[in-house]
Design a protein around this motif. Structure first.
Motif, PDB file in Angstrom:
ATOM      1  N   ASN A 172       1.004  -1.217  -0.148  1.00 21.94           N
ATOM      2  CA  ASN A 172       0.132   0.137   0.031  1.00 21.94           C
ATOM      3  C   ASN A 172       0.890   1.133   0.179  1.00 21.94           C
ATOM      4  N   ASN A 173       1.760   1.119   0.993  1.00 16.80           N
ATOM      5  CA  ASN A 173       2.758   2.511   0.901  1.00 16.80           C
ATOM      6  C   ASN A 173       3.482   2.670  -0.417  1.00 16.80           C
ATOM      7  N   GLN A 228       1.170   4.252  -3.150  1.00 15.69           N
ATOM      8  CA  GLN A 228       0.995   5.644  -2.905  1.00 15.69           C
ATOM      9  C   GLN A 228       2.305   6.327  -3.480  1.00 15.69           C
ATOM     10  N   VAL A 252       1.979   6.314  -7.408  1.00 22.40           N
ATOM     11  CA  VAL A 252       0.838   7.075  -7.986  1.00 22.40           C
ATOM     12  C   VAL A 252       1.354   8.571  -8.010  1.00 22.40           C
ATOM     13  N   LYS A 253       2.130   8.954  -7.033  1.00 27.58           N
ATOM     14  CA  LYS A 253       2.819  10.379  -7.130  1.00 27.58           C
ATOM     15  C   LYS A 253       3.979  10.286  -8.255  1.00 27.58           C
ATOM     16  N   ARG A 265       2.780  10.865 -11.991  1.00 24.14           N
ATOM     17  CA  ARG A 265       2.128  12.049 -11.943  1.00 24.14           C
ATOM     18  C   ARG A 265       2.325  12.797 -13.667  1.00 24.14           C
ATOM     19  N   THR A 313      -3.891   4.787 -13.758  1.00 21.78           N
ATOM     20  CA  THR A 313      -3.942   4.791 -12.534  1.00 21.78           C
ATOM     21  C   THR A 313      -4.214   3.575 -11.661  1.00 21.78           C
ATOM     22  N   LYS A 320      -5.473   1.773  -8.444  1.00 19.23           N
ATOM     23  CA  LYS A 320      -6.813   1.549  -7.557  1.00 19.23           C
ATOM     24  C   LYS A 320      -7.039   0.249  -6.990  1.00 19.23           C
ATOM     25  N   TYR A 326      -4.311  -5.359  -7.168  1.00 13.39           N
ATOM     26  CA  TYR A 326      -4.356  -3.864  -7.751  1.00 13.39           C
ATOM     27  C   TYR A 326      -4.714  -3.787  -9.002  1.00 13.39           C
ATOM     28  N   ALA A 334      -0.988  16.364  -8.178  1.00 16.16           N
ATOM     29  CA  ALA A 334      -0.215  15.950  -7.309  1.00 16.16           C
ATOM     30  C   ALA A 334       0.508  16.894  -6.319  1.00 16.16           C
TER      31      ALA A 334
END
Length: 386
Positions: free
Chosen positions: A261-262, A265, A268-269, A272, A278, A280, A290, A302
């Motif tokens: 999960n980390n 994140q 995703v950044k 950008r 993307t 999700k 995922y 972002a």
């Protein structure tokens, strides 16, 4: 997948890799060294029986170092050995079982074996572990590889996969670095340009070439609702294999879920404004599930992070910035490999790095602002992750 090899004649039989001489090759020809300092040294690490030369002939698994004895940047085996040799890791007796999927392609058109040219077979369902000429395509290649690996001393199995023309071999549970060594030797044998043991009396060329096919390890060889290909890793410690091990497995899953999960994140950044995809999370409880969704060719939003240390802002700070770029690039590349594995079997789409590598370059796309005096700061605007 880029696999290279060299052949050498020894004065007599050798069974201990530490007794083998080191060797070398031109790293500038493999993009692993600069042309003015191209020497790369091969360190023998593991020995396997040669299923092609037979007799006292051997296959030697090596890793690569600079002439000064430092592992080259692509030598991930050296990093893994340091982990596996740690007393705490040895005490856990970690087992790794690796499942390597691959796709057999028709040589001239690079279309999966058994598929009609320019067309598609029936939907997935009847091909997994299938038997029959209308469902299993390329079994002669698979059997040749299987028997050659057995002769070499590998712990191996094989089966047909979900997509027609796709197969899988498995390296059975092996302790520590041995699993990785066996995996690479199995891949090498699959592509090697010598006769397979299965047809030793007749064949005179590559296992895949003799059948007029190409082997592909591409994680998503065919777009659409077709199975991807990966190298899945099965893992356990000695405590997981004992009574009550299920509780330890659940704890490990929880820690891995937090890590993934980390990582998502961060990814995703990092992507950008680069890709129309993307990430999700699924609503299911699949802890590694995922999905990548197409959302259109629009810019993302972002909070970009500009960063520097006081030493980067001083004279000569460019060298520190370049070192930071190098470390970050290694981190991102490792994360990409984890993400490719993590999404296997969830979506017909897969994440694949772009061929462009300028997303972490100095002055590339505004990712770093450098003054002529050789100092500056970094901005977290990364290009081309997927």
């Amino acid at each position: 997948m880029d696999i290279r090899s060299k052949g050498r004649t020894l004065p007599g039989p050798v069974s201990d890799p530490s007794k083998l001489p080191k060797w070398n090759y031109d790293g500038s020809s493999t993009n692993q060294a600069a042309g003015d300092d191209s020497e790369v040294i091969l360190y023998p690490q593991a020995i396997f029986k040669d299923p092609f030369g037979k007799g006292n002939n051997i296959l030697v698994m090596c890793d690569a170092y600079t002439p000064k004895g430092n592992p080259i940047p692509t030598n991930n085996r050296n990093k893994a050995v340091k982990i596996f040799d740690h007393p705490n890791v040895k005490a856990e007796e970690p087992w790794f079982g690796i499942e390597q999927e691959y796709t057999l392609l028709q040589k001239d058109v690079k279309w999966p074996l058994g598929w009609p040219l320019g067309g598609f077979p029936g939907p997935q369902g009847p091909y997994y572990c299938a038997v029959g000429a209308d469902k299993a395509f390329g079994r002669d290649v698979v059997d040749a590889h299987y028997k050659a690996c057995l002769y070499a001393g590998l712990s191996i199995g094989a089966n047909g996969e979900l997509m027609p023309g796709q197969w899988e071999f498995q390296i059975s549970p092996t302790v520590g670095i041995g699993a990785g060594d066996q995996l690479w030797v199995a891949r090498y044998i699959l592509e090697l340009n010598k006769p397979p043991i299965y047809c030793f009396f007749a064949l005179t060329s590559m296992i895949t070439e003799i059948c007029g096919v190409i082997v592909s390890f591409d994680p998503k060889p065919i777009e659409g609702d077709w199975n991807g290909a990966a190298a899945h890793t099965n893992f356990s410690t000695k405590w997981m294999r004992k009574e009550g091990g299920l509780d330890l497995i659940k704890k490990a899953i929880g820690k891995l879920e937090v890590c993934i999960n980390n990582t998502l994140q961060l990814m995703v950044k990092a992507t950008r404004g680069v890709s129309p995809r993307t990430m999700k999370p699924q609503t299911s409880t699949n802890y590694l599930g995922y999905e990548i969704k197409l959302i259109g060719d629009w810019n993302g939003a972002a909070a970009h992070t500009n960063f520097s240390t006081k030493w980067m802002r001083k004279e000569g700070g460019l060298d520190l910035i370049k070192k930071a770029i190098g470390k970050l690039e290694v981190c991102i590349n490792n994360t990409l490999q984890l993400m490719v594995k993590a999404t296997r079997g969830v979506s017909p789409r897969t994440m694949k790095p772009q061929t462009s590598t300028n997303y972490l370059g100095v002055g590339s796309g505004g990712s770093w602002s450098i003054s002529e005096s050789g100092k500056g700061y970094g901005e977290g605007r990364k290009r081309g992750m997927y």
